[in-house]
Design a protein around this motif. Structure first.
Motif, short mmCIF file in Angstrom:
data_model
loop_
_atom_site.label_atom_id
_atom_site.label_comp_id
_atom_site.label_asym_id
_atom_site.label_seq_id
_atom_site.Cartn_x
_atom_site.Cartn_y
_atom_site.Cartn_z
N VAL A 47 59.84 13.45 32.10
CA VAL A 47 61.33 13.78 32.14
C VAL A 47 61.83 13.77 33.68
O VAL A 47 61.36 13.99 34.47
N VAL A 48 62.96 13.04 33.78
CA VAL A 48 63.30 12.86 35.18
C VAL A 48 64.85 13.41 35.33
O VAL A 48 65.83 13.01 34.52
N ASN A 49 65.02 14.62 36.03
CA ASN A 49 66.25 15.04 36.20
C ASN A 49 66.59 14.99 37.80
O ASN A 49 65.83 14.48 38.46
N ALA A 50 67.61 15.33 38.14
CA ALA A 50 68.16 15.15 39.36
C ALA A 50 67.28 16.01 40.51
O ALA A 50 67.13 15.57 41.57
N ASP A 51 66.51 17.19 40.13
CA ASP A 51 66.10 17.70 40.95
C ASP A 51 64.30 17.59 40.86
O ASP A 51 63.69 17.93 41.79
N ARG A 52 63.85 17.07 39.78
CA ARG A 52 62.44 16.52 39.70
C ARG A 52 61.91 15.88 38.56
O ARG A 52 62.74 15.93 37.43
N ALA A 53 60.65 15.31 38.60
CA ALA A 53 60.27 14.59 37.39
C ALA A 53 58.94 15.34 36.87
O ALA A 53 57.99 15.90 37.83
N PHE A 54 58.66 15.26 35.68
CA PHE A 54 57.62 16.27 35.32
C PHE A 54 57.32 15.73 33.78
O PHE A 54 58.21 15.36 33.14
N ARG A 55 55.77 15.61 33.56
CA ARG A 55 55.49 15.29 32.05
C ARG A 55 55.87 16.32 31.10
O ARG A 55 55.63 17.41 31.02
N ALA A 56 56.73 15.73 29.86
CA ALA A 56 57.12 16.94 28.83
C ALA A 56 57.44 16.38 27.78
O ALA A 56 58.07 14.93 27.82
N ASP A 57 57.34 16.70 26.69
CA ASP A 57 58.10 16.44 25.38
C ASP A 57 59.47 17.06 25.46
O ASP A 57 59.73 18.15 25.92
N VAL A 58 60.52 16.40 24.73
CA VAL A 58 61.62 16.79 24.38
C VAL A 58 62.32 17.09 22.82
O VAL A 58 62.10 16.05 22.07
N LEU A 59 62.69 18.04 22.72
CA LEU A 59 62.80 18.42 21.39
C LEU A 59 64.15 18.71 21.04
O LEU A 59 65.02 19.51 21.69
N CYS A 60 64.89 17.93 20.01
CA CYS A 60 66.41 18.11 19.91
C CYS A 60 66.48 18.63 18.50
O CYS A 60 65.87 18.20 17.57
N GLU A 61 67.42 19.64 18.22
CA GLU A 61 67.67 19.96 16.79
C GLU A 61 69.37 19.77 16.79
O GLU A 61 70.04 20.08 17.55
N GLY A 62 69.79 18.81 15.85
CA GLY A 62 71.17 18.49 15.51
C GLY A 62 71.69 17.76 17.01
O GLY A 62 70.87 17.01 17.50
N ASP A 63 72.68 18.45 17.50
CA ASP A 63 73.24 17.85 18.72
C ASP A 63 72.81 18.29 20.14
O ASP A 63 73.29 18.02 21.05
N ARG A 64 71.83 19.10 20.08
CA ARG A 64 71.42 20.03 21.18
C ARG A 64 69.78 19.68 21.51
O ARG A 64 69.16 19.47 20.49
N ILE A 65 69.44 19.59 22.69
CA ILE A 65 68.07 19.96 23.29
C ILE A 65 67.66 21.27 23.06
O ILE A 65 68.34 22.17 23.54
N VAL A 66 66.78 21.54 22.32
CA VAL A 66 66.21 23.08 22.12
C VAL A 66 65.09 23.34 22.91
O VAL A 66 64.87 24.59 23.26
N ALA A 67 64.24 22.40 23.28
CA ALA A 67 63.07 22.69 24.11
C ALA A 67 62.56 21.52 25.00
O ALA A 67 62.71 20.33 24.49
N VAL A 68 62.09 21.97 26.22
CA VAL A 68 61.46 20.73 26.89
C VAL A 68 60.07 21.41 27.48
O VAL A 68 60.34 22.46 28.20
N GLY A 69 58.98 20.59 27.29
CA GLY A 69 57.81 21.35 27.60
C GLY A 69 56.51 20.41 27.26
O GLY A 69 56.61 19.56 26.50
N ASP A 70 55.37 20.98 27.60
CA ASP A 70 54.26 20.24 27.30
C ASP A 70 53.60 20.41 25.70
O ASP A 70 53.83 21.69 25.38
N LYS A 71 53.51 19.22 25.14
CA LYS A 71 52.72 19.30 23.85
C LYS A 71 53.76 20.68 22.88
O LYS A 71 52.85 21.09 22.13
N LEU A 72 54.85 20.11 22.65
CA LEU A 72 55.78 20.79 21.86
C LEU A 72 55.15 20.67 20.32
O LEU A 72 54.89 19.53 19.98
N ASP A 73 55.46 21.80 19.64
CA ASP A 73 55.23 21.46 18.16
C ASP A 73 56.62 20.91 17.73
O ASP A 73 57.59 21.36 18.12
N ALA A 74 56.58 20.10 16.73
CA ALA A 74 57.83 19.62 16.21
C ALA A 74 57.96 20.06 14.56
O ALA A 74 56.98 20.02 13.84
#
Ligand code: URP
Ligand code: ZN
Ligand code: ZN
Length: 464
Positions: free
Chosen positions: A10-37
């Motif tokens: 994940v690259v944001n304006a302030d930092r870059a880090f390894r993570a999964d990104v979980l989206c529900e509907g039209d929103r991001i609901v979680a950003v983190g390591d090894k997320l359950d889906a």
């Protein structure tokens, strides 16, 4: 509907880090390591790739009636082309005719934009002044989510704002908590230089940059900055194309003024030699204002972006096909001004900027989305990959390549100012409002799926 982007950086304006990104509907609901889906979630594999906020192009013109014609791209084709390039939100312009009600024009543009495939929002141009304009600016800010007003200092006898309009509109913007923006070129000087060139029989596209030298732009930038300084308003200067304008911004910022600058992908990459091409269609295809400049200006713009005196990158996407450009075959002042780019902005800036060692990936995110979201007050809904933000995400393959061509682009107009350029670093997947809209070259844009984004006013200075 759940969607998970697995294994990317994940690259944001302030930092870059390894993570999964979980989206529900039209929103991001979680950003983190090894997320359950959740069971049945759509999985996007981002291994070896970057996961960045969808691009925001803060300067486009879809469906624009301009110089006697209408742009080739409408809100559907233009936003769909943006999605193919990783841009999920555009900020377009409502441009009322002088004497036209701002609200009437605003509703006209909202109607045209209903077919957009990606999210959109509007700056509104102030092309004339009256008590009604003063009143309607208030309605737009309070009831319609407009927080920026645009002033064309060029295009005399058409949409040019005179100094009275600039002063009154900047002051009104401040009262309302909106930010004034300017197209900085001295329209009177442009007009007189155009007449001089035509009188000398210089009628082809090569005359276009001669009628709009850097000093013409710098005069207007300095004037707008001075007005903003006296009235104590912030100011955003669109399509800064030359060193002289950038210097004006740099000086103002050093003096503590809140002045923001926008650079166009075209101005960063293409130089003014294009106007010397004897092929009318080629040279006219590059006619836009301000014009492309010499390489020394390009170097300055990159330094401005990196050094923080330029803040956003845009395209001024405003496409016209060869038949439309041909209106100026015998008179360069009649060539409709405008070029495309919404599909290519992210890739050319990555290729030249990040691959060229001029920008880090986080700086890339700053200048392609985060800063625009912050300046125009839609952050952190847009411009960041974090829980709670819109699920507008681009999965970026730094090893992927593409050769840009009008023959393969999604945008209309049949011309591409970046024609033939092979870029390394391309979107592999674009996700807009939680849906995959582009995947490995296949565009799945849906007409009408784009949403109008309201932009709240900034804290007003007074409550009138
Ligand atoms: N830039 C240009 O040439 N056309 C679009 C209108 C504008 O932004 O000035
Ligand atoms: Zn402009
Ligand atoms: Zn423009």
């Amino acid at each position: 509907m759940s969607l998970i982007i697995r294994g990317g950086t994940v690259v944001n304006a302030d930092r870059a880090f390894r993570a999964d990104v979980l989206c529900e509907g039209d929103r991001i609901v979680a950003v983190g390591d090894k997320l359950d889906a959740p069971a049945g979630a759509q999985v996007i594999d981002a291994a070896g790739q970057y996961v960045m906020p969808g691009g925001i192009d803060p300067h486009t013109h879809m469906n624009l009636p301009f110089m006697g014609t209408v742009t080739a791209d409408d809100f559907y084709t233009g936003t769909a082309a943006g999605l193919a390039g990783g841009t999920t939100t555009i900020i377009d312009f409502v441009i009322p005719n002088p004497q036209q009600s701002l609200l009437e024009a605003y509703h006209q543009w909202r109607g045209w934009a209903a077919k957009a495939a990606g999210d959109y929002t509007f700056h509104v141009a102030i092309t004339w002044w009256s008590d009604r304009v003063h009143e309607e600016m208030g309605v737009l800010v309070r009831d319609h989510g407009v927080n920026s007003f645009k002033h064309f200092m060029a295009y005399k006898n058409a949409i040019m704002a005179d100094d009275e309009t600039l002063v009154k509109s900047f002051r009104r913007s401040l009262e309302l908590g909106a930010i004034p923006t300017v197209h900085a070129e001295n329209g009177e000087l442009v007009y007189q230089l155009q007449r001089d060139l035509l009188a000398k029989g210089i009628t082809g596209p090569a005359a276009h940059p001669l009628s709009r030298p850097p000093a013409v732009e710098a005069e207007a930038a300095n004037r707008a900055i001075a007005i903003a300084s006296v009235l104590e308003t912030p100011l955003y200067i669109v399509h800064v194309s030359c060193k002289e304008s950038l210097d004006a911004i740099t000086r103002a910022r050093a003096a503590g003024q809140r002045v923001y600058g926008e650079a166009l992908a075209g101005h960063l990459i293409i130089d003014d030699s294009v106007y010397q091409n004897p092929d009318f269609d080629f040279a006219a295809g590059h006619v836009m204002s301000p014009p492309f400049r010499g390489k020394e200006h390009q170097r300055a713009l990159w330094q401005g972006l990196r050094g923080g005196n330029l803040h956003t990158t845009a395209t001024d996407h405003c496409t016209f096909c060869a038949e439309q450009k041909a209106a100026g075959r015998d008179d360069f002042t009649k060539i409709p001004n405008g070029c495309g780019g919404v599909e290519d902005r992210m890739a050319v800036i990555w290729d030249e900027g990040v691959n060229g060692g001029l920008l880090t990936p986080s700086e890339f995110v700053k200048v392609t989305s985060a800063n625009a979201a912050q300046i125009f007050n839609i952050y952190p809904r847009k411009g960041v990959v974090q829980a709670g933000a819109d699920a507008d995400v681009v999965v970026w393959d730094p090893a992927g390549t593409r050769t840009i061509s009008a023959k393969t682009q999604f945008a209309r107009g049949g011309f591409n100012v970046f024609e033939g350029r092979t870029v390394k670093g391309i979107p592999s997947t674009t996700i807009a409002a939680g849906k995959v809209v582009f995947h490995h070259g296949e565009l799945m844009a849906v007409e009408g799926a784009g949403r109008h984004v309201e932009r709240p006013a900034f804290q007003p200075v007074s409550a009138s």
